[in-house]
Design an enzyme around this catalytic site. Structure first.
Site, PDB file in Angstrom:
ATOM      1  N   LYS A 259     -15.116   3.716   6.242  1.00 27.62           N
ATOM      2  CA  LYS A 259     -13.895   3.518   7.023  1.00 27.62           C
ATOM      3  C   LYS A 259     -13.919   4.401   8.257  1.00 27.62           C
ATOM      4  CE  LYS A 259     -10.061   2.072   5.709  1.00 27.62           C
ATOM      5  NZ  LYS A 259      -8.712   1.787   5.172  1.00 27.62           N
TER       6      LYS A 259
ATOM      7  N   GLU B  20      -8.924   8.865   6.062  1.00 30.07           N
ATOM      8  CA  GLU B  20      -9.143   7.432   5.840  1.00 30.07           C
ATOM      9  C   GLU B  20     -10.212   7.161   4.774  1.00 30.07           C
ATOM     10  OE1 GLU B  20      -7.767   4.551   7.004  1.00 30.07           O
ATOM     11  OE2 GLU B  20      -6.175   5.795   7.843  1.00 30.07           O
TER      12      GLU B  20
ATOM     13  N   GLU C 113       0.852  -1.194   0.000  1.00 28.80           N
ATOM     14  CA  GLU C 113       0.000   0.000   0.000  1.00 28.80           C
ATOM     15  C   GLU C 113       0.882   1.236   0.000  1.00 28.80           C
ATOM     16  OE1 GLU C 113      -2.583   0.437   3.404  1.00 28.80           O
ATOM     17  OE2 GLU C 113      -3.442  -1.566   3.184  1.00 28.80           O
TER      18      GLU C 113
ATOM     19  N   GLU D 260     -13.686   5.241   0.392  1.00 29.70           N
ATOM     20  CA  GLU D 260     -14.479   4.251   1.131  1.00 29.70           C
ATOM     21  C   GLU D 260     -15.195   4.937   2.288  1.00 29.70           C
ATOM     22  OE1 GLU D 260     -12.265   0.326   1.631  1.00 29.70           O
ATOM     23  OE2 GLU D 260     -10.712   1.570   0.723  1.00 29.70           O
TER      24      GLU D 260
END
Ligand SMILES: *[C@@H]1O[C@H](CO)[C@@H](O)[C@H](O)[C@H]1NC(C)=O
Ligand SMILES: *[C@@H]1O[C@H](CO)[C@@H](O)[C@H](O)[C@H]1NC(C)=O
Ligand SMILES: *[C@@H]1O[C@H](CO)[C@@H](O)[C@H](O)[C@H]1NC(C)=O
Ligand SMILES: *[C@@H]1O[C@H](CO)[C@@H](O)[C@H](O)[C@H]1NC(C)=O
Length: 384
Positions: A327, A333, A270, A324
């Site tokens: 999250k 995030e 990542e 997302e």
């Protein structure tokens, strides 16, 4: 894909003018980077739409955090290589080889070979957590999954590994002095021996953003973003670093070497940069995210290695495909995506020939966007 009708002619002219000189400066286009397909959201497109999206972007490596059957089925006969994940909650179970074998038979085998699954990660960021039982269980679980793959005759085509947080390092500067946290040595040494024995890669999640956010006045934003900067020289090796990600990768090589191994591949499972964050999250902006990821793709297209391993092209999975919304944690995030759930790009880094918006950061995004994307851009211009 034809460009939007509203795109001004002058922009096309600009692109045409940029093309010849840019082409001569840049290496042949190649988008051999991976993407993390995280799904902690309630509004993502269907896996078959995602398969089409990734094909249009020419992205051929995907990392999942689970082994979502709908995703694995949707990518049947697509030329996409998958890393799939066994969640932390399932690591203890995997210590039992019969359970590991059953898991593989249920979650992996039905999709092979039409979906190209080449790697299983057992757990995620376990050594940076606080669950020592989980830490103790990790290697036996990986060994058991490996045994199950051997029993099923799949060990030649599916690797076994786990992904680590960069926080498992105690020291990362200078890169030559990289070392793992001392209290983890007892876990990491046998894990590295296992990687070497079965020839599987060591995966690390590395975010220059975290270093910048923690110390915005002490860390050069240009250095973190791969932008022109004076760079940093490692006093022990005299190697010079023009960006933080490469320094981070080399500090991992050093930490692994300090434990006796120069025989293990290191991959970045990542990395990324959020386009938005909370008030106190320095650097989390659209422009920085576009710059980081655009410049990263440029480096990948150049097949660059790090100063310590110049002949080994960096192997990177960008985080993440989508924003997302579910999250937890700070706003950043939920804002790492290259795309919104409706499949429109959050910013243009040249992944598509017909970007939906050219904004004020036109110059940097267009130029970085051209890299690795000339063929489709040319196609878009021809269509026009
Ligand atoms: C797609 O990726 C492959 C492999 O990386 C590369 O050979 C090809 O040129 C790329 N095509 C486009 C349109 O970028
Ligand atoms: C472990 O970490 C989690 C989340 O980071 C936290 O909620 C929990 O209280 C911690 N447990 C211990 C025993 O420290
Ligand atoms: C497994 O990992 C090793 C080490 O990184 C690599 O050489 C090999 O190609 C990988 N195998 C597969 C099937 O991807
Ligand atoms: C680094 O460069 C300095 C100055 O040129 C030199 O004295 C030193 O020996 C070099 N060190 C290494 C490890 O190459």
């Amino acid at each position: 894909m034809s460009p939007p009708a509203s795109r001004p002619r002058s922009l096309l002219l600009l692109l045409v003018l940029l093309l010849p000189s840019t082409r001569s400066l840049l290496p042949a286009p190649s988008l051999s980077f991976g993407i993390n397909y995280g799904q902690i959201a309630n509004n993502l497109p269907s896996p078959s739409r995602v398969a089409a999206l990734l094909q249009s972007l020419n992205i051929s490596k995907v990392k999942l955090y689970d082994a979502d059957p709908d995703v694995l089925a949707a990518f049947s006969d697509r030329d996409v290589e998958f890393i799939v994940g066994i969640g932390n909650e399932n690591v203890a179970n995997m210590m039992d080889t019969s359970k590991a074998q059953a898991w593989i038979q249920q979650n992996i085998q039905p999709y092979l070979p039409r979906t190209r699954i080449t790697c299983i990660t057992v757990g995620n960021e376990i050594f940076s957590g606080n669950d020592t039982t989980l830490m103790t269980n990790l290697l036996p679980a990986m060994q058991s999954v490996r045994q199950a793959l051997v029993a099923l005759g799949l060990d030649g085509q599916v690797n076994v590994t786990t992904a680590h947080s960069f926080a498992i390092l105690a020291n990362s500067y200078p890169p030559s002095a990289g070392s793992f946290r001392e209290n983890l040595a007892g876990y990491i040494q046998p894990l590295l021996n296992f990687h070497a024995q079965i020839n599987s890669p060591f995966l690390i999640n590395a975010y220059p953003f975290f270093a910048y956010k923690a110390d915005p006045s002490g860390v050069s934003l240009q250095y973190a973003l791969f932008e022109p900067n004076p760079g940093v020289t490692d006093p022990n090796t005299n190697l010079s670093y023009d960006n933080m990600l490469y320094a981070q990768i080399d500090s991992v090589y050093s930490a692994v070497k300090a434990m006796g191994h120069t025989d293990i591949d290191i991959r970045i499972s990542e990395t990324g940069w959020p386009s938005k964050g909370d008030q106190d999250e320095a650097g989390a902006t659209l422009e920085n995210a576009a710059t980081y990821n655009g410049n990263l793709l440029k480096r990948i297209a150049m097949k660059q290695g790090t100063p310590m391993r110049p002949s080994v092209p960096i192997d990177v999975y960008v985080f993440a495909l989508f924003n997302e919304d579910m999250k937890e944690g700070p706003a950043s995030e939920r804002n790492y995506g290259l795309f919104y759930p409706d499949e429109t790009p959050v910013y243009n880094i040249g992944l598509r020939g017909s970007p939906t918006s050219y904004s004020s950061s036109l110059k940097t995004t267009v130029v970085s966007g051209l890299v690795g994307f000339l063929p489709s851009l040319v196609a878009a211009l021809i269509i026009q």
